[in-house]
Motif scaffolding. Structure first.
Motif, PDB file in Angstrom:
ATOM      1  N   ASP A 131      -5.642  -6.570   0.672  1.00  0.00           N
ATOM      2  CA  ASP A 131      -6.640  -5.517   0.865  1.00  0.00           C
ATOM      3  C   ASP A 131      -6.035  -4.119   0.731  1.00  0.00           C
ATOM      4  O   ASP A 131      -6.731  -3.171   0.349  1.00  0.00           O
ATOM      5  CB  ASP A 131      -7.292  -5.654   2.245  1.00  0.00           C
ATOM      6  CG  ASP A 131      -8.157  -6.895   2.364  1.00  0.00           C
ATOM      7  OD1 ASP A 131      -8.507  -7.489   1.327  1.00  0.00           O
ATOM      8  OD2 ASP A 131      -8.473  -7.285   3.507  1.00  0.00           O
ATOM      9  N   SER A 132      -4.771  -3.982   1.061  1.00  0.00           N
ATOM     10  CA  SER A 132      -4.130  -2.664   0.996  1.00  0.00           C
ATOM     11  C   SER A 132      -3.975  -2.155  -0.429  1.00  0.00           C
ATOM     12  O   SER A 132      -3.848  -0.951  -0.656  1.00  0.00           O
ATOM     13  CB  SER A 132      -2.749  -2.709   1.661  1.00  0.00           C
ATOM     14  OG  SER A 132      -1.803  -3.358   0.825  1.00  0.00           O
ATOM     15  N   LYS A 133      -3.958  -3.074  -1.387  1.00  0.00           N
ATOM     16  CA  LYS A 133      -3.774  -2.728  -2.805  1.00  0.00           C
ATOM     17  C   LYS A 133      -2.518  -1.892  -3.019  1.00  0.00           C
ATOM     18  O   LYS A 133      -2.451  -1.036  -3.900  1.00  0.00           O
ATOM     19  CB  LYS A 133      -5.019  -2.006  -3.348  1.00  0.00           C
ATOM     20  CG  LYS A 133      -6.306  -2.822  -3.209  1.00  0.00           C
ATOM     21  CD  LYS A 133      -7.467  -2.156  -3.903  1.00  0.00           C
ATOM     22  CE  LYS A 133      -8.777  -2.897  -3.635  1.00  0.00           C
ATOM     23  NZ  LYS A 133      -8.712  -4.312  -4.031  1.00  0.00           N
ATOM     24  N   THR A 145      -1.825 -13.071  12.287  1.00  0.00           N
ATOM     25  CA  THR A 145      -1.090 -14.278  11.926  1.00  0.00           C
ATOM     26  C   THR A 145      -0.591 -14.117  10.492  1.00  0.00           C
ATOM     27  O   THR A 145      -0.878 -13.111   9.829  1.00  0.00           O
ATOM     28  CB  THR A 145      -1.992 -15.511  11.993  1.00  0.00           C
ATOM     29  OG1 THR A 145      -3.071 -15.334  11.051  1.00  0.00           O
ATOM     30  CG2 THR A 145      -2.566 -15.712  13.391  1.00  0.00           C
ATOM     31  N   THR A 146       0.116 -15.115  10.004  1.00  0.00           N
ATOM     32  CA  THR A 146       0.563 -15.096   8.608  1.00  0.00           C
ATOM     33  C   THR A 146      -0.621 -14.969   7.654  1.00  0.00           C
ATOM     34  O   THR A 146      -0.584 -14.202   6.697  1.00  0.00           O
ATOM     35  CB  THR A 146       1.356 -16.374   8.288  1.00  0.00           C
ATOM     36  OG1 THR A 146       0.658 -17.517   8.804  1.00  0.00           O
ATOM     37  CG2 THR A 146       2.748 -16.331   8.889  1.00  0.00           C
ATOM     38  N   PHE A 194       4.156 -18.661   5.400  1.00  0.00           N
ATOM     39  CA  PHE A 194       5.385 -17.883   5.509  1.00  0.00           C
ATOM     40  C   PHE A 194       6.113 -17.860   4.167  1.00  0.00           C
ATOM     41  O   PHE A 194       6.632 -16.814   3.744  1.00  0.00           O
ATOM     42  CB  PHE A 194       6.284 -18.467   6.595  1.00  0.00           C
ATOM     43  CG  PHE A 194       7.514 -17.656   6.850  1.00  0.00           C
ATOM     44  CD1 PHE A 194       7.470 -16.526   7.646  1.00  0.00           C
ATOM     45  CD2 PHE A 194       8.734 -18.026   6.293  1.00  0.00           C
ATOM     46  CE1 PHE A 194       8.604 -15.766   7.881  1.00  0.00           C
ATOM     47  CE2 PHE A 194       9.875 -17.270   6.525  1.00  0.00           C
ATOM     48  CZ  PHE A 194       9.806 -16.139   7.314  1.00  0.00           C
ATOM     49  N   ARG A 195       6.147 -18.998   3.496  1.00  0.00           N
ATOM     50  CA  ARG A 195       6.770 -19.059   2.172  1.00  0.00           C
ATOM     51  C   ARG A 195       6.051 -18.116   1.206  1.00  0.00           C
ATOM     52  O   ARG A 195       6.700 -17.412   0.411  1.00  0.00           O
ATOM     53  CB  ARG A 195       6.721 -20.497   1.647  1.00  0.00           C
ATOM     54  CG  ARG A 195       7.465 -20.694   0.327  1.00  0.00           C
ATOM     55  CD  ARG A 195       7.269 -22.104  -0.180  1.00  0.00           C
ATOM     56  NE  ARG A 195       7.749 -23.096   0.767  1.00  0.00           N
ATOM     57  CZ  ARG A 195       7.044 -24.141   1.186  1.00  0.00           C
ATOM     58  NH1 ARG A 195       5.798 -24.310   0.761  1.00  0.00           N
ATOM     59  NH2 ARG A 195       7.566 -25.002   2.027  1.00  0.00           N
ATOM     60  N   GLU A 196       4.726 -18.065   1.295  1.00  0.00           N
ATOM     61  CA  GLU A 196       3.969 -17.147   0.442  1.00  0.00           C
ATOM     62  C   GLU A 196       4.327 -15.702   0.760  1.00  0.00           C
ATOM     63  O   GLU A 196       4.471 -14.871  -0.140  1.00  0.00           O
ATOM     64  CB  GLU A 196       2.468 -17.380   0.633  1.00  0.00           C
ATOM     65  CG  GLU A 196       1.598 -16.503  -0.257  1.00  0.00           C
ATOM     66  CD  GLU A 196       0.109 -16.798  -0.144  1.00  0.00           C
ATOM     67  OE1 GLU A 196      -0.691 -16.028  -0.703  1.00  0.00           O
ATOM     68  OE2 GLU A 196      -0.239 -17.804   0.520  1.00  0.00           O
ATOM     69  N   LEU A 197       4.494 -15.395   2.038  1.00  0.00           N
ATOM     70  CA  LEU A 197       4.857 -14.029   2.426  1.00  0.00           C
ATOM     71  C   LEU A 197       6.257 -13.656   1.957  1.00  0.00           C
ATOM     72  O   LEU A 197       6.514 -12.495   1.612  1.00  0.00           O
ATOM     73  CB  LEU A 197       4.751 -13.871   3.944  1.00  0.00           C
ATOM     74  CG  LEU A 197       3.329 -13.680   4.465  1.00  0.00           C
ATOM     75  CD1 LEU A 197       3.280 -13.864   5.980  1.00  0.00           C
ATOM     76  CD2 LEU A 197       2.785 -12.302   4.079  1.00  0.00           C
ATOM     77  N   ILE A 228      -1.277 -11.810   5.035  1.00  0.00           N
ATOM     78  CA  ILE A 228      -1.453 -12.019   3.588  1.00  0.00           C
ATOM     79  C   ILE A 228      -2.715 -11.329   3.100  1.00  0.00           C
ATOM     80  O   ILE A 228      -2.713 -10.630   2.070  1.00  0.00           O
ATOM     81  CB  ILE A 228      -1.496 -13.523   3.262  1.00  0.00           C
ATOM     82  CG1 ILE A 228      -0.120 -14.154   3.467  1.00  0.00           C
ATOM     83  CG2 ILE A 228      -1.983 -13.767   1.822  1.00  0.00           C
ATOM     84  CD1 ILE A 228      -0.129 -15.669   3.445  1.00  0.00           C
ATOM     85  N   GLN A 229      -3.812 -11.506   3.826  1.00  0.00           N
ATOM     86  CA  GLN A 229      -5.073 -10.890   3.436  1.00  0.00           C
ATOM     87  C   GLN A 229      -4.993  -9.367   3.506  1.00  0.00           C
ATOM     88  O   GLN A 229      -5.502  -8.659   2.625  1.00  0.00           O
ATOM     89  CB  GLN A 229      -6.211 -11.394   4.324  1.00  0.00           C
ATOM     90  CG  GLN A 229      -7.594 -10.891   3.925  1.00  0.00           C
ATOM     91  CD  GLN A 229      -7.971 -11.290   2.515  1.00  0.00           C
ATOM     92  OE1 GLN A 229      -7.929 -12.478   2.165  1.00  0.00           O
ATOM     93  NE2 GLN A 229      -8.316 -10.324   1.670  1.00  0.00           N
TER      94      GLN A 229
END
Length: 234
Positions: free
Chosen positions: A95-97, A85-86, A127-130, A90-91
């Motif tokens: 985590d990928s750094k 999900t969105t 979605f806005r954050e993404l 985001i998480q």
């Protein structure tokens, strides 16, 4: 050779709840192109990693091939996983750094929000954050970001016993939010939902009867081509 980072689940459904398996990293070769070098990051879920299709049949790989007469995509990274999900995307990005910068960033996310019955308001906020995160990957330039609409899985055999009209209405509602948020920031919104509804033959459905085949991914890439060319010229 270019390195492509791919996070994925080894399961057939994009509706998996939660990240129950560790992410893995693999690499693929991009087509040899001509023209100036460019880099490309694709963010999303099963539609971005191409669940049930070969690596070469992902829409992003088709897009790179369509662009090769004008640009050489020297780096193509993917952060996506079946079931996300969105919130989970985001998480995963955190985590990928991943601190790399890209000439173009795509975002395709939301089908799992719809399937799990999450609210439109939650989707809008995340979605806005993404979109903001995508721009950060693109030298803080929203013009280098584009969004693909959520495909309609209601047309697949998987959904034969479900309320297909309800699925379509809800996907349209999520896409309306995504398009509205994109318009606020001047981000191109590429409609591929209509394509999934117009091309419903068996050849456009993946072997799992839920996702879409390479032929469908190719149509998505064709739809996104002109937008990508504009972005890469900037």
């Amino acid at each position: 050779m270019s390195r492509t980072v791919i996070f994925f689940l080894s399961i057939g459904l994009f509706f998996a709840c939660g990240m129950t398996e560790p992410a893995t990293i693999s690499s693929i070769d991009n087509p040899v192109g001509s023209g100036p070098d460019r880099t490309f990051l694709a963010l999303g879920d099963s539609y971005t990693i191409g669940e049930s299709v070969l690596e070469k049949d992902r829409w992003s790989m088709y897009l790179i091939d369509l662009l090769k007469d004008k640009y050489t995509i020297t780096k193509h990274d993917i952060i996506a996983r079946t079931g996300w999900t969105t919130e989970e995307l985001i998480q995963a990005i955190a985590d990928s750094k991943n601190k790399n910068q890209y000439d173009m960033v795509s975002l395709l996310i939301g089908v799992n929000n719809q399937y799990r019955g999450q609210s439109i308001d939650k989707y809008r906020k995340e979605f806005r954050e993404l979109l903001n995160i995508s721009a950060e990957f693109a030298h803080n330039d929203y013009r280098k970001v584009f969004v693909l609409s959520i495909p309609d899985y209601g047309v697949t055999p998987f959904a034969a016993s479900r309320d297909r009209e309800k699925i379509a209405r809800e996907i349209d509602a999520f896409n309306a939010v995504a398009k509205e948020e994109c318009q606020k920031l001047g981000i191109p919104f590429v409609n591929i939902t209509t394509i999934t509804r117009d091309y419903t033959g068996a050849e456009y459905i993946a072997s799992d009867q839920l996702h879409f085949s390479g032929k469908m991914h190719e149509l998505w890439a064709i739809q996104a081509r002109s937008t990508a060319e504009i972005i890469l010229r900037q």
